[in-house]
Design a protein around this motif. Structure first.
Motif, short mmCIF file in Angstrom:
data_model
loop_
_atom_site.label_atom_id
_atom_site.label_comp_id
_atom_site.label_asym_id
_atom_site.label_seq_id
_atom_site.Cartn_x
_atom_site.Cartn_y
_atom_site.Cartn_z
N ASN A 36 0.87 -1.18 0.00
CA ASN A 36 0.00 0.00 0.00
C ASN A 36 0.91 1.24 0.00
O ASN A 36 1.68 1.45 0.93
CB ASN A 36 -0.90 0.00 1.24
CG ASN A 36 -1.89 1.15 1.21
OD1 ASN A 36 -1.65 2.18 0.57
ND2 ASN A 36 -3.01 0.97 1.88
N GLN A 366 -4.18 -0.97 -8.52
CA GLN A 366 -3.20 -1.19 -7.45
C GLN A 366 -1.93 -1.80 -8.05
O GLN A 366 -0.81 -1.43 -7.68
CB GLN A 366 -3.81 -2.13 -6.39
CG GLN A 366 -2.99 -2.27 -5.12
CD GLN A 366 -2.89 -0.96 -4.36
OE1 GLN A 366 -3.70 -0.05 -4.54
NE2 GLN A 366 -1.87 -0.83 -3.54
N VAL A 386 -10.02 -0.39 -5.22
CA VAL A 386 -9.52 -0.39 -3.83
C VAL A 386 -10.23 0.73 -3.08
O VAL A 386 -10.73 0.55 -1.97
CB VAL A 386 -7.99 -0.18 -3.78
CG1 VAL A 386 -7.52 -0.02 -2.34
CG2 VAL A 386 -7.25 -1.33 -4.45
N ILE A 441 -6.64 -8.24 -1.12
CA ILE A 441 -6.57 -7.56 0.17
C ILE A 441 -6.46 -8.60 1.28
O ILE A 441 -7.21 -9.57 1.30
CB ILE A 441 -7.83 -6.68 0.37
CG1 ILE A 441 -7.83 -5.53 -0.64
CG2 ILE A 441 -7.92 -6.16 1.80
CD1 ILE A 441 -9.03 -4.61 -0.58
N ALA A 444 -8.22 -5.05 5.99
CA ALA A 444 -8.78 -3.74 5.63
C ALA A 444 -9.77 -3.27 6.69
O ALA A 444 -10.51 -4.07 7.25
CB ALA A 444 -9.49 -3.82 4.28
N ARG A 449 -10.82 2.26 3.18
CA ARG A 449 -9.84 1.19 3.29
C ARG A 449 -8.56 1.46 2.52
O ARG A 449 -7.50 0.91 2.84
CB ARG A 449 -10.44 -0.14 2.84
CG ARG A 449 -10.80 -0.18 1.35
CD ARG A 449 -11.37 -1.52 0.99
NE ARG A 449 -11.66 -1.59 -0.44
CZ ARG A 449 -12.24 -2.64 -0.99
NH1 ARG A 449 -12.59 -3.67 -0.27
NH2 ARG A 449 -12.47 -2.65 -2.29
N HIS A 450 -8.64 2.34 1.47
CA HIS A 450 -7.45 2.53 0.65
C HIS A 450 -6.27 3.10 1.43
O HIS A 450 -5.13 2.88 1.07
CB HIS A 450 -7.77 3.44 -0.56
CG HIS A 450 -8.36 4.76 -0.20
ND1 HIS A 450 -9.66 4.91 0.19
CD2 HIS A 450 -7.80 6.00 -0.16
CE1 HIS A 450 -9.89 6.19 0.44
NE2 HIS A 450 -8.78 6.87 0.24
N ALA A 453 -5.35 -0.43 4.04
CA ALA A 453 -5.45 -1.86 3.68
C ALA A 453 -4.06 -2.43 3.41
O ALA A 453 -3.13 -1.70 3.04
CB ALA A 453 -6.31 -2.01 2.43
N ARG A 454 -3.91 -3.75 3.62
CA ARG A 454 -2.67 -4.42 3.24
C ARG A 454 -3.01 -5.45 2.15
O ARG A 454 -4.12 -5.98 2.09
CB ARG A 454 -2.04 -5.11 4.47
CG ARG A 454 -1.55 -4.10 5.51
CD ARG A 454 -0.88 -4.78 6.69
NE ARG A 454 0.44 -5.31 6.36
CZ ARG A 454 1.57 -4.59 6.36
NH1 ARG A 454 1.54 -3.30 6.67
NH2 ARG A 454 2.72 -5.17 6.08
N PHE A 455 -2.05 -5.68 1.29
CA PHE A 455 -2.29 -6.53 0.12
C PHE A 455 -1.22 -7.61 0.00
O PHE A 455 -0.14 -7.50 0.59
CB PHE A 455 -2.19 -5.69 -1.17
CG PHE A 455 -3.16 -4.55 -1.27
CD1 PHE A 455 -4.35 -4.68 -1.96
CD2 PHE A 455 -2.87 -3.33 -0.66
CE1 PHE A 455 -5.24 -3.62 -2.06
CE2 PHE A 455 -3.75 -2.26 -0.75
CZ PHE A 455 -4.93 -2.41 -1.46
#
Ligand code: F0G
Length: 468
Positions: A36, A366, A386, A441, A444, A449-450, A453-455
């Motif tokens: 992120n 993303q 996202v 994701i 979140a 959430r953007h 959040a972690r991806f």
């Protein structure tokens, strides 16, 4: 005149070093940030295109004004200068300072909103929408239909759909409309400008129905450039005269000074109506500060007064709009799907077209934002699923209308060679675009959430049918 090269109309007096990271370092930093870009340290970024808000370089005049800032609690000289600059530009008699745009929105929409009220805009910026919805009111976006055709090269795609406005007024009843808001330029719709004709039509309809007409004017100088260039009848007016004319059509305005006032912090709201001003004044004192500083230091107000003058300088605006277009048009020539025409403050890339093999549920925007960082240390912002996608109550993924990545260009910060570097980074992205995978994701929060959040990467998935 007659030269192709756009030179920056300023010399550099103070420099801020950029640390050049290696691809290996960037891989590590991005992984640590959970893929992120909001989670990165700014020091690990080479070119920061996350936002044009609060990231301007101030001029020597603005910096010298910082020393002249009058920090008096009440009646500060700097406030009087800022108020005069705003009055000269807008003509509103009631003017109030705030620490940034959303603080002005909270006060103005707090006063006008409430359950049962409806607000209508060409497109509400997300903080505008949030400040309306938090009062229990509804926010409806009615951009012109061509706004969503990213490839269509037509001026004033930021306009409001006046036909739809008429329909909505009769559907909801004029007494239930909190305000009609024209966002200039239309940030959430590609930074596209709004024509004077459109502002006139919207204003006339509001007047006819007794509805409050508000300008979200944070990029009004950039908007004035497009009007002078592309709308008939404005060729001989100055940019400032054009902006003043647009202000004269509206009842009130809300501004984040972090954009076209060329400062790092600040905002204001202003209006004609005394009763409305009285209501807002109270809330300003309760939440922001006394009416002659509203959450700002005297030195900030000094810088805003000067910035509002500098931003209308024809050399500055010419450089600003042409250099943004230079980047956008170069990318367009390489076949990169950019939103056309190029807007004022940013270049928007259609990531769904750039990575057609990545399904929208794996966030092509993303993926593009991460690749820009990994390959070139460029930080951009995903404006797609996202940010605006969600899962409905049946567990079905509902994507955003578009999967965009915004390269927002800070004012007076980067030079031509930084821009040439960015263009080269895109060449690298083109080399292996089919090999890039999407993201999912892993963590979140419920709202916005953007930001947090972690991806993780999904691995390359070649969908035969392509993206949606
Ligand atoms: N209105 C518009 C059209 C904006 O673009 C923004 C901020 C605001 C209001 C809120 O102002 O940030 O001073 O509270 N836009 C930034 C961006 C954050 O990156 O586009 P603020």
């Amino acid at each position: 005149m007659g030269f192709k090269t756009i030179i920056e109309p300023f010399k550099i007096k103070v420099v801020e070093p950029i640390r050049i990271t290696t691809p290996e370092e960037r891989e590590m930093h991005l992984k640590d940030a959970g893929y992120n870009l909001f989670g990165l340290k700014a020091d690990h970024v080479i070119i920061d295109f996350l936002t044009d808000s609060g990231t301007s370089a101030m001029s020597d005049r603005q910096w010298s004004g910082i020393m002249l800032g009058d920090e008096a609690y009440s009646g500060s000289k700097s406030w009087i200068r800022m108020r005069e600059a705003i009055y000269n530009l807008t003509g509103y008699p009631y003017i109030f300072p705030t620490h940034q745009g959303r603080a002005a929105e909270r006060i103005v929409y707090g006063a006008l909103g409430g359950k049962g009220k409806v607000f209508i805009s060409n497109t509400h910026f997300d903080t505008t929408r949030a400040n309306i919805e938090v009062t229990g009111a509804e926010a409806i976006d009615i951009p012109v239909p061509e706004a969503s055709d990213t490839a269509l090269n037509k001026p004033f795609k930021g306009n409001m759909d006046v036909g739809r406005l008429k329909e909505l007024i009769s559907k909801h009843g004029k007494e239930n409309i909190g305000a009609v808001i024209l966002t200039v330029t239309n940030n959430s719709s590609g930074g596209q400008p709004v024509s004077m004709q459109n502002a006139k039509e919207v204003g006339a309809l509001c007047r006819l129905n007794g509805i409050m007409f508000i300008l979200d004017c944070c990029r009004i100088a950039e908007n004035a450039y497009f009007i002078k260039r592309d709308e008939k009848g404005f060729e001989d007016m100055t940019y400032k005269e054009i902006a003043t004319q647009m202000f004269s059509l509206a009842d009130a305005s809300v501004m984040s000074a972090k954009k076209d006032a060329l400062v790092n912090m600040g905002g204001f709201f202003a209006m004609h109506d005394k009763a409305f001003a009285d209501k807002c004044r109270e809330s300003l004192i309760i939440g922001e500060g006394y009416i002659t500083y509203g959450g700002l230091s005297g030195r900030d107000m000094e810088a805003i007064a000067t910035g509002l003058e500098e931003v209308f300088d024809p050399d500055y605006l010419n450089y600003r709009i042409k250099s943004t277009a230079y980047l956008g048009n170069k990318l367009h020539q390489k076949g990169i799907p950019v939103m056309m025409p190029i807007g004022g403050h940013a270049v928007y890339i259609d990531a769904k077209k750039f990575y057609p093999h990545i399904p929208v549920e794996n966030f092509p925007g993303q993926a593009l934002a991460c690749e820009l960082y990994l390959k070139g240390g460029i930080r951009s912002c995903e404006i797609g699923s996202v940010m605006f996608g969600h899962t409905d109550n049946k567990g079905k993924f509902v994507p955003a209308a578009m999967e965009l990545v915004r390269l927002a260009i800070p004012r007076r910060v980067y030079t031509q060679s930084h821009i040439e570097y960015v263009i080269e980074v895109f060449d690298k992205l083109l080399e292996d675009r089919e090999k890039v995978s999407g993201y999912k994701i892993t963590e979140a929060p419920r709202y916005l959430r953007h930001f947090t959040a972690r991806f993780e990467k999904t691995g390359v998935k070649m969908s035969v049918s392509g993206g949606r």
